[in-house]
Design a protein around this motif. Structure first.
Motif, mmCIF file in Angstrom:
data_model
loop_
_atom_site.group_PDB
_atom_site.id
_atom_site.type_symbol
_atom_site.label_atom_id
_atom_site.label_comp_id
_atom_site.label_asym_id
_atom_site.label_seq_id
_atom_site.Cartn_x
_atom_site.Cartn_y
_atom_site.Cartn_z
ATOM 1 N N GLU A 89 0.867 -0.573 0.085
ATOM 2 C CA GLU A 89 -0.052 0.046 0.332
ATOM 3 C C GLU A 89 1.114 1.092 -0.513
ATOM 4 O O GLU A 89 2.006 1.141 1.163
ATOM 5 C CB GLU A 89 -1.097 0.014 1.523
ATOM 6 C CG GLU A 89 -1.546 0.948 1.398
ATOM 7 C CD GLU A 89 -2.793 0.878 2.260
ATOM 8 O OE1 GLU A 89 -3.412 2.192 2.622
ATOM 9 O OE2 GLU A 89 -2.577 0.053 2.951
ATOM 10 N N ASN B 288 0.863 6.909 2.176
ATOM 11 C CA ASN B 288 0.304 8.270 1.977
ATOM 12 C C ASN B 288 0.234 9.574 3.567
ATOM 13 O O ASN B 288 0.898 8.644 4.584
ATOM 14 C CB ASN B 288 -1.878 7.748 2.469
ATOM 15 C CG ASN B 288 -2.008 6.916 3.549
ATOM 16 O OD1 ASN B 288 -2.001 6.847 3.882
ATOM 17 N ND2 ASN B 288 -2.437 5.521 2.520
ATOM 18 N N ILE C 176 -1.759 9.062 6.051
ATOM 19 C CA ILE C 176 -2.075 8.007 7.535
ATOM 20 C C ILE C 176 -1.414 6.651 8.191
ATOM 21 O O ILE C 176 -1.432 6.206 9.144
ATOM 22 C CB ILE C 176 -3.813 8.230 7.335
ATOM 23 C CG1 ILE C 176 -4.059 7.192 6.430
ATOM 24 C CG2 ILE C 176 -4.476 9.548 7.539
ATOM 25 C CD1 ILE C 176 -5.525 7.169 6.663
ATOM 26 N N ASN C 177 -0.489 6.640 6.958
ATOM 27 C CA ASN C 177 0.026 4.996 7.185
ATOM 28 C C ASN C 177 1.607 4.704 7.240
ATOM 29 O O ASN C 177 1.988 3.599 7.120
ATOM 30 C CB ASN C 177 -0.441 3.780 6.060
ATOM 31 C CG ASN C 177 0.173 4.151 5.136
ATOM 32 O OD1 ASN C 177 0.852 5.419 4.311
ATOM 33 N ND2 ASN C 177 0.267 3.719 4.144
ATOM 34 N N TRP C 178 1.734 5.846 7.820
ATOM 35 C CA TRP C 178 3.359 5.863 7.549
ATOM 36 C C TRP C 178 3.924 5.084 9.025
ATOM 37 O O TRP C 178 4.927 4.233 8.507
ATOM 38 C CB TRP C 178 3.510 7.415 8.397
ATOM 39 C CG TRP C 178 5.686 7.003 9.026
ATOM 40 C CD1 TRP C 178 5.637 7.239 10.222
ATOM 41 C CD2 TRP C 178 6.695 7.081 7.882
ATOM 42 N NE1 TRP C 178 7.306 7.074 10.397
ATOM 43 C CE2 TRP C 178 7.853 7.118 8.996
ATOM 44 C CE3 TRP C 178 7.094 7.229 6.981
ATOM 45 C CZ2 TRP C 178 8.794 7.136 7.958
ATOM 46 C CZ3 TRP C 178 8.109 7.579 6.452
ATOM 47 C CH2 TRP C 178 9.144 7.088 7.079
ATOM 48 N N THR D 244 2.651 1.705 9.216
ATOM 49 C CA THR D 244 2.577 0.245 8.454
ATOM 50 C C THR D 244 3.431 0.569 7.530
ATOM 51 O O THR D 244 4.195 -0.787 7.269
ATOM 52 C CB THR D 244 1.578 0.012 8.347
ATOM 53 O OG1 THR D 244 0.456 1.040 7.764
ATOM 54 C CG2 THR D 244 0.428 -0.446 9.636
ATOM 55 N N TRP D 245 3.552 1.427 7.133
ATOM 56 C CA TRP D 245 4.833 1.326 5.087
ATOM 57 C C TRP D 245 5.849 1.490 6.106
ATOM 58 O O TRP D 245 6.026 0.508 4.829
ATOM 59 C CB TRP D 245 4.270 3.072 4.394
ATOM 60 C CG TRP D 245 4.324 2.750 3.825
ATOM 61 C CD1 TRP D 245 4.772 2.211 2.346
ATOM 62 C CD2 TRP D 245 6.250 3.776 3.432
ATOM 63 N NE1 TRP D 245 5.270 3.308 1.491
ATOM 64 C CE2 TRP D 245 5.955 3.398 1.979
ATOM 65 C CE3 TRP D 245 6.578 4.047 4.416
ATOM 66 C CZ2 TRP D 245 7.613 4.115 1.484
ATOM 67 C CZ3 TRP D 245 8.196 4.951 3.644
ATOM 68 C CH2 TRP D 245 8.057 4.194 2.375
ATOM 69 N N HIS E 182 6.873 12.023 7.604
ATOM 70 C CA HIS E 182 5.053 11.380 8.613
ATOM 71 C C HIS E 182 5.417 10.988 10.283
ATOM 72 O O HIS E 182 4.479 10.832 10.349
ATOM 73 C CB HIS E 182 5.169 10.101 8.108
ATOM 74 C CG HIS E 182 5.179 10.228 6.328
ATOM 75 N ND1 HIS E 182 3.842 11.142 5.903
ATOM 76 C CD2 HIS E 182 6.159 11.203 5.371
ATOM 77 C CE1 HIS E 182 3.873 10.919 4.861
ATOM 78 N NE2 HIS E 182 4.788 11.222 4.242
ATOM 79 N N SER F 57 2.448 11.413 12.166
ATOM 80 C CA SER F 57 2.124 10.423 13.096
ATOM 81 C C SER F 57 2.300 10.106 14.937
ATOM 82 O O SER F 57 1.367 9.938 15.383
ATOM 83 C CB SER F 57 2.825 9.127 13.182
ATOM 84 O OG SER F 57 2.887 8.692 11.804
#
Length: 117
Positions: free
Chosen positions: A24, A27, A29-31, A33-34, A108, A112
């Motif tokens: 994924e 973006n 909002i996903n720092w 997990t990314w 990010h 976060s």
């Protein structure tokens, strides 16, 4: 060092699989997990040291410099292929992938931390 010895130390870089690793895209909002996923992919390709600074660019041997530059480009490609278009500017303006990584982290990790409050 002769060419055959160098080839055994640095096998040819195969970029085919690099472009097939898709997660994924990063973006706003996903720092967290990314970051975990992309670090795993970078480790798998042996280029994690380029983002954390442990793999320093050689300064004298032209072949070693060329190899380091290619590895840095592999890391850059992996990251670019897994971020949203609006994040590309933070990578494309950086001279090295470590600098790009620091740009992404600064943006990010601050977001976060803010959203966790």
């Amino acid at each position: 060092m002769d060419v055959n010895a160098r080839a055994s130390l640095h096998p040819a870089i195969n970029l085919g699989p690099v472009t097939s690793y898709k997660i994924e895209a990063l973006n706003d909002i996903n720092w967290i997990t990314w970051k975990e996923r992309i670090e795993t992919i970078l480790n798998l390709h042996g280029v994690y040291g380029h983002i954390d600074g442990t793999c320093k660019r050689p300064t004298t041997d032209k072949d070693e410099i060329a190899y380091w530059d290619k590895q840095d480009y592999v890391a850059r490609t992996l990251i670019l292929n897994n971020i949203k278009d609006d994040k590309v500017v933070h990578v494309s303006r950086a001279k090295t992938i470590k600098e790009a990584w620091e740009n992404l982290k600064t943006i990010h990790e601050t977001r976060s931390q803010s959203s966790a409050l």
